[in-house]
Write a protein that holds these residues in place. Sequence first.
Motif, PDB file in Angstrom:
ATOM      1  N   ASP A 352       0.905  -1.081  -0.022  1.00  0.00           N
ATOM      2  CA  ASP A 352      -0.075   0.046   0.101  1.00  0.00           C
ATOM      3  C   ASP A 352       1.021   1.291  -0.071  1.00  0.00           C
ATOM      4  OD1 ASP A 352      -2.414  -1.575   0.296  1.00  0.00           O
ATOM      5  OD2 ASP A 352      -2.175  -1.754   2.705  1.00  0.00           O
ATOM      6  N   LEU A 353       0.584   2.284  -0.607  1.00  0.00           N
ATOM      7  CA  LEU A 353       1.233   3.412  -0.686  1.00  0.00           C
ATOM      8  C   LEU A 353       0.577   4.687  -0.733  1.00  0.00           C
ATOM      9  CD1 LEU A 353       4.040   4.973  -1.770  1.00  0.00           C
ATOM     10  CD2 LEU A 353       3.083   4.864  -4.121  1.00  0.00           C
ATOM     11  N   PHE A 354       0.900   5.425   0.525  1.00  0.00           N
ATOM     12  CA  PHE A 354       0.541   6.734   0.703  1.00  0.00           C
ATOM     13  C   PHE A 354       1.352   7.697   0.563  1.00  0.00           C
ATOM     14  CE2 PHE A 354      -2.106   3.835   3.076  1.00  0.00           C
ATOM     15  CZ  PHE A 354      -3.438   4.203   3.317  1.00  0.00           C
ATOM     16  N   ALA A 355       1.254   8.591  -0.580  1.00  0.00           N
ATOM     17  CA  ALA A 355       2.257   9.595  -1.011  1.00  0.00           C
ATOM     18  C   ALA A 355       1.679  10.727  -0.851  1.00  0.00           C
ATOM     19  CB  ALA A 355       2.434   9.166  -2.550  1.00  0.00           C
ATOM     20  N   SER A 356       2.378  11.620  -0.209  1.00  0.00           N
ATOM     21  CA  SER A 356       1.987  13.069  -0.052  1.00  0.00           C
ATOM     22  C   SER A 356       3.166  13.825  -0.148  1.00  0.00           C
ATOM     23  CB  SER A 356       1.732  13.120   1.549  1.00  0.00           C
ATOM     24  OG  SER A 356       0.487  12.253   1.734  1.00  0.00           O
ATOM     25  N   ALA A 357       3.084  14.578  -1.284  1.00  0.00           N
ATOM     26  CA  ALA A 357       4.224  15.539  -1.470  1.00  0.00           C
ATOM     27  C   ALA A 357       3.538  16.688  -2.684  1.00  0.00           C
ATOM     28  CB  ALA A 357       5.331  14.810  -2.112  1.00  0.00           C
ATOM     29  N   LEU A 358       4.207  17.847  -2.541  1.00  0.00           N
ATOM     30  CA  LEU A 358       3.857  18.909  -3.539  1.00  0.00           C
ATOM     31  C   LEU A 358       4.490  18.439  -5.053  1.00  0.00           C
ATOM     32  CD1 LEU A 358       4.344  22.134  -1.574  1.00  0.00           C
ATOM     33  CD2 LEU A 358       2.186  21.128  -2.461  1.00  0.00           C
ATOM     34  N   ASP A 359       5.656  17.446  -4.877  1.00  0.00           N
ATOM     35  CA  ASP A 359       6.322  16.885  -6.264  1.00  0.00           C
ATOM     36  C   ASP A 359       5.818  15.537  -6.299  1.00  0.00           C
ATOM     37  OD1 ASP A 359       7.533  17.191  -8.594  1.00  0.00           O
ATOM     38  OD2 ASP A 359       9.189  18.196  -7.878  1.00  0.00           O
ATOM     39  N   GLN A 360       6.399  14.825  -7.259  1.00  0.00           N
ATOM     40  CA  GLN A 360       6.122  13.379  -7.626  1.00  0.00           C
ATOM     41  C   GLN A 360       6.761  12.538  -6.719  1.00  0.00           C
ATOM     42  OE1 GLN A 360       5.583  12.278 -11.803  1.00  0.00           O
ATOM     43  NE2 GLN A 360       6.374  14.477 -11.963  1.00  0.00           N
TER      44      GLN A 360
END
Length: 799
Positions: A352-360
């Motif tokens: 599972d991936l929780f990606a939180s960033a203004l960029d990629q």
Amino acid sequence: MANSDPEGVDGVRMTWNVWPRTKLEASKCVIPLAASIAPIRPHSDIPTLPYAPLRCRTCSAALNAYSRVDFLAKIWICPFCYQRNQFPPHYAMISETNLPCELYPQYTTVQYTLQTNPDPNNPSNAPQLQPVFVFVLDTCMIEEELVFAKSALKQAIGLLPEQALVGFVSFGTQAHVHELGFTEMSKVYVFKGSKENSKEQVLEQLGLPAAGRRSTAGYPKGLQNGYTNTVVNRFLLPASDCEFTLNSLLDELQTDQWPVQAGHRASRCTGVALSVAAGLLGACLPGTGARIIALVGGPCTEGPGTIVSKDLSEPLRSHKDLFKDAAPYFKKAVKFYDSLAKQLVDQGHVLDLFASALDQVGVAEMKVAIERTGGLVVLAESFGHSVFKDSFKLVFEDGEQSLGLCFKLVLNKGYKVGVQVDAAWGESSSFLFNFSFSGMLEISCSKEIKVQGIIGPCTSLEKKGPNVSDTVIGEGNTTTWKMCGLDKSTCLAVIFDLSSTDQSNVPETVNPQFYLQFLISYQDPEGKTLIRVTTVTRQWVDISVSTEELMHGFDQETAAVVMARITSLKMETEEGFDATRWLDRNLIRFCSKFGNYRENDPSSFSLNPCFSLFPQFIFNLRRSQFVQVFNNSPDETAYFRVLLNKENITNAAVMVQPSLISYSFNSPPQPALLDVASISADHILLLDSYFSIVVFHGMTIAQWRNMGYQNQPEHQAFALLLEAPQVDAQIIIRDRFPVPRLVVCDQHGSQARFLLAKLNPSATYNNATDIAPGSDIIFTDDVSLQVFCEHLQRLAVQS
């Protein structure tokens, strides 16, 4: 919607509900023969039987309501291969008046519960295997972001079942595996961020013997909750035992301390951290229901899985770079995650991936591992954003309180809500407990049918057979697939083919029916092994004689979603694929085949009502985020496609063609055309595009609200009007994962673009004189639906 449950008890929808007999006739239908199946969708009418299904000795299909039975000889005939099978002794009492449940005609879907790993001394008291969670936390973040991420993790650990096993890996320039069983002092195993580690190397460095295996017989001494004490409990402990240790560890955890040069990105070894977590689970708990939950706050710049160099002057890859093959790290990173996906599938574990960033952060590269293991993906701008916080909480939180609160709010306000609530919504207390593990899907078909493949969260097990097509779409070359993680909304699109190319090869006496069976075995959150068997039948039709039956069996929503999934897949796998042109060509062929018209006379063209919405779906698909990718980053596109390939037909259709509801003083909430003409100064619009919910106030409504009319007792009706779309939006949000972004905006405001981008541009700056007072225009050169349909008619009727 007229039918509130289009999937029915079986959870099966088909593009065509009657099929042509030959491959040639099927190709003329343009839209492929396909079925969507929601393998474990909950339904109150599915019976559960306390024994294993009876399987055919030739083709392994399960006994079902369409099997022919000889009650005197105690024999059943398989409808797939016509094999005669003897009933076993425990079916001895079978008769026409004493049928087993699976032979009742109304039970086309049946669930079986298998007894697994019984305690030899007390079978009724067999311990249940609890789910396992390894949290992987990125520490290459600013302090504020890390605080948000740590807070979410603490909350999640507190909400886990007491006996769920928990592990923890943190990473930055290096990956750290934290030993939770050694409470006297903080003990950490460090893995170099630039070096790829095999499972054996992880095992060796962590000091794990090769013995940490689950026992398949009864649990011997030394097993706690089905797991070996000494080996596993150094790194994986029950949540109740390690909650204090983990909270203390998170309190002390700081942002990555390695210095970052000016003009450079931080060293972040995401790939190493994930492969170490996978190695740890593979060493300790192969074959169990385990999830790696990764919280990632930026791009991988170190070691395997790198997506960009550390030099900030080098930008992250864009769709243009991928198209021109100018993304130097992309293919190598995808290859790494492909091998990680194979390892996780072998072990039966989920990423599972929780990606939180203004960029990629690399969702485009990780997509293969997430999708093949059936994992979750959430993409947000910050760990403090509601999209991340609410989605993460939804995975672990008991959902009954928030549901009750929402209904209380609705009832107290005394008005009718314009959004339907799914009846299955409150059936389970939290999202986590709808999750199942270690799924295996087997498909059986009538002998004329072959399976090309599946588009969705699963992995082909390359099991060949007579029903395997030579043409492969998605996960193919098989009739058996593995699904490491699945939940009640998981939905697969199965693409079929026909073996016969010539009508003359089809005997006159052939069965007018064909059969499909979907058999899925899986482990539920309590550790029980369940098998669900769904058997459906449809009719063959000779379309050389009449297309009437075929037309009435067309499912426009399912066809649109299947075309969206195929288009997305082709855009990812076929070099130089022009999606818009491909969709246009297929739609023109479709309308030429099924339209009513005189040759070369566009004004004579008409479509049967069974097909009338389909061109509109394709029009919106051409304009959607799945096809128009250059508005989005590769990460966003990958995110949208993972959800398109996983969600049920109703939800996926909303992604393709959003729904719009209009609120006004003069009428109750009602559906509105997805058109700029639906904008009115004295109306409120609620747009649901699945990924975002937009509450849009007309100009007059916004002015009245700004003047505070809603706070005056004599304008109670206006207060209720303002509140109605907000409550409806909250009902949609509470029933959805990931939690959509809520945008509240006014006509002519900067955020009105979220609505305008989805509307049909029937009024643009080119024809602004035609618009109604209080409506709006869209500044675009895109063609409107009307112009699109005029072109379509002209091309479809050409001789």
